[in-house]
Design a protein around this motif. Structure first.
Motif, mmCIF file in Angstrom:
data_model
loop_
_atom_site.group_PDB
_atom_site.id
_atom_site.type_symbol
_atom_site.label_atom_id
_atom_site.label_comp_id
_atom_site.label_asym_id
_atom_site.label_seq_id
_atom_site.Cartn_x
_atom_site.Cartn_y
_atom_site.Cartn_z
ATOM 1 N N GLN A 39 -3.903 -12.319 -11.349
ATOM 2 C CA GLN A 39 -4.136 -12.327 -12.793
ATOM 3 C C GLN A 39 -3.357 -11.230 -13.513
ATOM 4 O O GLN A 39 -3.498 -11.060 -14.721
ATOM 5 N N SER A 40 -2.514 -10.490 -12.784
ATOM 6 C CA SER A 40 -1.817 -9.348 -13.375
ATOM 7 C C SER A 40 -0.645 -9.737 -14.271
ATOM 8 O O SER A 40 -0.237 -8.960 -15.120
ATOM 9 N N SER A 41 -0.088 -10.933 -14.067
ATOM 10 C CA SER A 41 1.041 -11.346 -14.901
ATOM 11 C C SER A 41 1.196 -12.858 -14.860
ATOM 12 O O SER A 41 0.712 -13.519 -13.927
ATOM 13 N N GLY A 42 1.881 -13.372 -15.839
ATOM 14 C CA GLY A 42 2.141 -14.807 -15.885
ATOM 15 C C GLY A 42 2.976 -15.275 -14.698
ATOM 16 O O GLY A 42 2.779 -16.374 -14.182
ATOM 17 N N ASP A 99 1.711 -7.800 -0.337
ATOM 18 C CA ASP A 99 0.244 -7.714 -0.343
ATOM 19 C C ASP A 99 -0.362 -9.064 -0.706
ATOM 20 O O ASP A 99 -1.324 -9.512 -0.073
ATOM 21 N N TYR A 100 0.179 -9.705 -1.724
ATOM 22 C CA TYR A 100 -0.308 -11.021 -2.150
ATOM 23 C C TYR A 100 -0.183 -12.035 -1.015
ATOM 24 O O TYR A 100 -1.136 -12.765 -0.708
ATOM 25 N N LEU A 101 0.986 -12.080 -0.380
ATOM 26 C CA LEU A 101 1.208 -13.040 0.703
ATOM 27 C C LEU A 101 0.277 -12.774 1.883
ATOM 28 O O LEU A 101 -0.222 -13.706 2.513
ATOM 29 N N ASP A 102 0.018 -11.491 2.179
ATOM 30 C CA ASP A 102 -0.937 -11.145 3.237
ATOM 31 C C ASP A 102 -2.332 -11.654 2.884
ATOM 32 O O ASP A 102 -3.024 -12.240 3.725
ATOM 33 N N LEU A 103 -2.756 -11.418 1.636
ATOM 34 C CA LEU A 103 -4.087 -11.864 1.200
ATOM 35 C C LEU A 103 -4.221 -13.384 1.244
ATOM 36 O O LEU A 103 -5.296 -13.913 1.530
ATOM 37 N N PRO A 145 -17.378 -6.828 -8.945
ATOM 38 C CA PRO A 145 -16.077 -6.193 -9.207
ATOM 39 C C PRO A 145 -14.956 -7.174 -8.871
ATOM 40 O O PRO A 145 -15.119 -8.042 -8.009
ATOM 41 N N PRO A 146 -13.830 -7.050 -9.545
ATOM 42 C CA PRO A 146 -12.721 -7.974 -9.266
ATOM 43 C C PRO A 146 -12.221 -7.803 -7.836
ATOM 44 O O PRO A 146 -12.185 -6.696 -7.306
ATOM 45 N N GLN A 147 -11.851 -8.909 -7.228
ATOM 46 C CA GLN A 147 -11.317 -8.903 -5.873
ATOM 47 C C GLN A 147 -9.814 -8.601 -5.915
ATOM 48 O O GLN A 147 -9.146 -8.925 -6.892
ATOM 49 N N PRO A 148 -9.275 -7.996 -4.846
ATOM 50 C CA PRO A 148 -7.848 -7.659 -4.844
ATOM 51 C C PRO A 148 -6.937 -8.856 -5.141
ATOM 52 O O PRO A 148 -5.981 -8.728 -5.900
#
Length: 123
Positions: free
Chosen positions: A31-34, A68-72, A22-25
């Motif tokens: 990959q959600s947007s350019g 969330d992205y920066l945390d990951l 399954p895709p990872q968070p």
């Protein structure tokens, strides 16, 4: 396609292929947007060069996604939007302006008119 490959493997007496992971968070966000793909390429370079970055957004939900992205990614970041208390705002500004602390400051576009000074930011 995966079902077809599994069926063919069973018909041939082989072990069916494992289902795709399954895709990872992090992958889902980047990959959600350019713009997220570009940010994902830019930030590691800016961090390696010692830059500090301001990111403005008009929408709080975009700041949520970026946080969330920066945390990951494990990047130190601060955030300033309409829900940030005066004490938290000043503490975040002080942390960000401290050499060696903070990398990204997320701000709502309305925060630009709050009279804040982020002298450490260069990008």
């Amino acid at each position: 396609a995966a079902e077809k490959a599994a069926k063919e493997a069973v018909e041939k007496g082989l072990e069916p292929p494992a289902p795709p992971a399954p895709p990872q968070p992090l992958d889902m966000i980047t990959q959600s947007s350019g713009k997220m793909m570009l940010l994902n390429k830019l930030l590691p370079k800016l961090k390696a060069e010692g830059h500090k970055v301001l990111v403005f957004s008009q929408f709080a939900i975009v700041l949520d996604i970026l946080s969330d992205y920066l945390d990951l990614m494990g990047y130190e970041h601060e955030r300033l939007d309409g829900s940030t208390s005066q004490a938290d705002r000043q503490a975040g500004i002080d942390r960000f302006n401290t050499p060696g602390k903070g990398f990204v400051y997320l701000l709502s576009t309305r925060a630009g008119g709050m009279g804040i000074t982020l002298t450490a930011a260069d990008t």
